[in-house]
Design a protein around this motif. Sequence first.
Motif, PDB file in Angstrom:
ATOM      1  N   GLU A  36       5.664  -5.408 -13.093  1.00 56.84           N
ATOM      2  CA  GLU A  36       4.297  -5.578 -12.655  1.00 56.84           C
ATOM      3  C   GLU A  36       3.618  -4.219 -12.535  1.00 56.84           C
ATOM      4  O   GLU A  36       4.180  -3.270 -11.994  1.00 56.84           O
ATOM      5  CB  GLU A  36       4.259  -6.287 -11.308  1.00 56.84           C
ATOM      6  CG  GLU A  36       4.699  -7.742 -11.365  1.00 56.84           C
ATOM      7  CD  GLU A  36       4.629  -8.368  -9.995  1.00 56.84           C
ATOM      8  OE1 GLU A  36       3.846  -9.308  -9.812  1.00 56.84           O
ATOM      9  OE2 GLU A  36       5.356  -7.895  -9.111  1.00 56.84           O
ATOM     10  N   VAL A  37       2.414  -4.126 -13.033  1.00 56.92           N
ATOM     11  CA  VAL A  37       1.639  -2.896 -12.947  1.00 56.92           C
ATOM     12  C   VAL A  37       0.430  -3.180 -12.065  1.00 56.92           C
ATOM     13  O   VAL A  37      -0.491  -3.900 -12.466  1.00 56.92           O
ATOM     14  CB  VAL A  37       1.193  -2.404 -14.340  1.00 56.92           C
ATOM     15  CG1 VAL A  37       0.356  -1.136 -14.192  1.00 56.92           C
ATOM     16  CG2 VAL A  37       2.403  -2.149 -15.221  1.00 56.92           C
ATOM     17  N   ILE A  38       0.446  -2.639 -10.882  1.00 56.89           N
ATOM     18  CA  ILE A  38      -0.649  -2.822  -9.929  1.00 56.89           C
ATOM     19  C   ILE A  38      -1.278  -1.454  -9.697  1.00 56.89           C
ATOM     20  O   ILE A  38      -0.618  -0.526  -9.225  1.00 56.89           O
ATOM     21  CB  ILE A  38      -0.135  -3.422  -8.606  1.00 56.89           C
ATOM     22  CG1 ILE A  38       0.529  -4.777  -8.863  1.00 56.89           C
ATOM     23  CG2 ILE A  38      -1.279  -3.566  -7.616  1.00 56.89           C
ATOM     24  CD1 ILE A  38       1.140  -5.392  -7.633  1.00 56.89           C
ATOM     25  N   VAL A  71      -4.819   2.379  -2.195  1.00 56.44           N
ATOM     26  CA  VAL A  71      -4.589   3.306  -3.305  1.00 56.44           C
ATOM     27  C   VAL A  71      -5.309   2.785  -4.545  1.00 56.44           C
ATOM     28  O   VAL A  71      -5.198   1.604  -4.894  1.00 56.44           O
ATOM     29  CB  VAL A  71      -3.080   3.453  -3.586  1.00 56.44           C
ATOM     30  CG1 VAL A  71      -2.848   4.427  -4.737  1.00 56.44           C
ATOM     31  CG2 VAL A  71      -2.347   3.906  -2.333  1.00 56.44           C
ATOM     32  N   ASP A  72      -6.052   3.660  -5.218  1.00 66.83           N
ATOM     33  CA  ASP A  72      -6.787   3.304  -6.439  1.00 66.83           C
ATOM     34  C   ASP A  72      -6.328   4.210  -7.577  1.00 66.83           C
ATOM     35  O   ASP A  72      -6.635   5.410  -7.600  1.00 66.83           O
ATOM     36  CB  ASP A  72      -8.287   3.459  -6.199  1.00 66.83           C
ATOM     37  CG  ASP A  72      -9.124   2.896  -7.348  1.00 66.83           C
ATOM     38  OD1 ASP A  72      -8.533   2.579  -8.408  1.00 66.83           O
ATOM     39  OD2 ASP A  72     -10.350   2.775  -7.182  1.00 66.83           O
ATOM     40  N   LEU A  73      -5.584   3.628  -8.518  1.00 68.65           N
ATOM     41  CA  LEU A  73      -5.051   4.372  -9.665  1.00 68.65           C
ATOM     42  C   LEU A  73      -5.738   3.965 -10.968  1.00 68.65           C
ATOM     43  O   LEU A  73      -5.277   4.309 -12.055  1.00 68.65           O
ATOM     44  CB  LEU A  73      -3.541   4.110  -9.795  1.00 68.65           C
ATOM     45  CG  LEU A  73      -2.682   4.361  -8.553  1.00 68.65           C
ATOM     46  CD1 LEU A  73      -1.236   3.964  -8.825  1.00 68.65           C
ATOM     47  CD2 LEU A  73      -2.772   5.806  -8.111  1.00 68.65           C
ATOM     48  N   ILE A  81      -6.881   7.854  -2.547  1.00 66.20           N
ATOM     49  CA  ILE A  81      -6.199   7.123  -1.483  1.00 66.20           C
ATOM     50  C   ILE A  81      -7.144   7.074  -0.285  1.00 66.20           C
ATOM     51  O   ILE A  81      -7.689   8.103   0.141  1.00 66.20           O
ATOM     52  CB  ILE A  81      -4.842   7.787  -1.124  1.00 66.20           C
ATOM     53  CG1 ILE A  81      -4.141   6.984  -0.024  1.00 66.20           C
ATOM     54  CG2 ILE A  81      -5.013   9.237  -0.732  1.00 66.20           C
ATOM     55  CD1 ILE A  81      -2.699   7.424   0.214  1.00 66.20           C
ATOM     56  N   ALA A  82      -7.396   5.876   0.206  1.00 69.90           N
ATOM     57  CA  ALA A  82      -8.294   5.681   1.347  1.00 69.90           C
ATOM     58  C   ALA A  82      -7.469   5.327   2.580  1.00 69.90           C
ATOM     59  O   ALA A  82      -6.649   4.408   2.540  1.00 69.90           O
ATOM     60  CB  ALA A  82      -9.299   4.576   1.051  1.00 69.90           C
ATOM     61  N   ILE A 102       3.113   5.678  -5.338  1.00 70.76           N
ATOM     62  CA  ILE A 102       2.955   4.912  -6.574  1.00 70.76           C
ATOM     63  C   ILE A 102       4.069   3.884  -6.739  1.00 70.76           C
ATOM     64  O   ILE A 102       3.847   2.781  -7.234  1.00 70.76           O
ATOM     65  CB  ILE A 102       2.892   5.874  -7.777  1.00 70.76           C
ATOM     66  CG1 ILE A 102       1.612   6.729  -7.691  1.00 70.76           C
ATOM     67  CG2 ILE A 102       2.940   5.112  -9.102  1.00 70.76           C
ATOM     68  CD1 ILE A 102       1.551   7.847  -8.705  1.00 70.76           C
ATOM     69  N   THR A 103       5.270   4.234  -6.309  1.00 71.80           N
ATOM     70  CA  THR A 103       6.415   3.315  -6.461  1.00 71.80           C
ATOM     71  C   THR A 103       6.661   2.473  -5.205  1.00 71.80           C
ATOM     72  O   THR A 103       7.674   1.791  -5.120  1.00 71.80           O
ATOM     73  CB  THR A 103       7.688   4.119  -6.789  1.00 71.80           C
ATOM     74  OG1 THR A 103       7.949   5.059  -5.715  1.00 71.80           O
ATOM     75  CG2 THR A 103       7.536   4.871  -8.099  1.00 71.80           C
TER      76      THR A 103
END
Length: 392
Positions: A36-38, A71-73, A81-82, A102-103
């Motif tokens: 899964e890529v979130i 987190v917004d990537l 990162i908020a 990230i992980t």
Amino acid sequence: MFSKIMLKYSYLLSVLFAIIILGISSNLSFAQTEEEVIRYYQMEPLDDSLFINIQEALFIEPADPKAEIIVDLRNENDQTIAIKGSLYPLLALAPELRARIITFPFKINLEETINYGSVFTNVVEKIKLKNVVNPPTKFQISSTMEYINPFAQLFGGERFGWSLHSDVGFSFGVETEYCGPLESNYAEVGFHILGFYGGVYTNLDALTNSKTKNTHNNLYVTNGFRLNYVIPFGNFFKFGYIFSNSDFTSSQRMTFYDENLVLNPDGSIFLQPYLFQGSAFNWELRYPIKVFGSTRGKFYVARFLNEYHIGFSGRELSVAGSVFDFRFNALISSPVREREYVIDVIIQKVFDYWSFSSIAVGPSAILGTLDNGNFGFTTIFFNIRFKVGSSL
């Protein structure tokens, strides 16, 4: 009488400990798989040390292990990162810390498609069964420092406690640990040292005077002294003694007892409040534990003021991105009062800025016998909890 009560409710203890064992042995998890890529997500507050490290790296004080972190990537050139509404560039963090973010396995996907059924299904899907039950913090299992508690609750619950030096400090609380809102005029303050507690209690009549209906199951005290000791080698058993140094006056008996009686048609007593005076031996058998990532939590069976209780208390439980306190207490036996059930759900993240995690509010209710003899809510009120400093 004690043996009959313990036998009658032993199966409840069995159920509670079965839940603990199943939670510890469970290997299930709804954490995201590697496939899964979130890229836009909220981090579930289930790793206190990581949340504290992130905030310390960004010079946020005091660090809050239950802070909301998003987190917004999605934009590779502007990843952010908020934290509690304040935005920071992800590159401001060290590479090792960025990699952990990230992980991070417990993510709430903020990009997923929402439909009418999501309101019900998403909460279940986001619950991380692997983190239902975890070992407690060192303060919870310390027999000499278990009293250190940064959470001050308006009605009932654990005592607010602060340390002067390690295992020496003070605590205080309004209403007994097992009472619901506006149910008792009890209030106490005391001193802790090496597992011993010595304190005084008194009556705050304004607490109960503000309630005018279904007051027949209230608990009233005058004033006196309370002594406790926590057995070493783990915070599992506390015992103590409480005694009053004054009796109720005739005017107090009229106010507390006569005006709150519920009589049968023939004039006999149907329901009556409990006026405690004299002395009593108290004890509490508890199992400290973290439930849903809570910073404090315990299952317990207790005897207090000649009444028997069973229940659970937890601070800052994390479920599907929501953080809240939860308390359930069942009064299972009393020399005077009817059985009742206290439920608190006190929710964090209601306010903004410094009060984001420092203040929590929510409903508090008591279920029991109404003055007409039916079963229902004898009290529905609000409760408020303050957190002084950071979670322990």
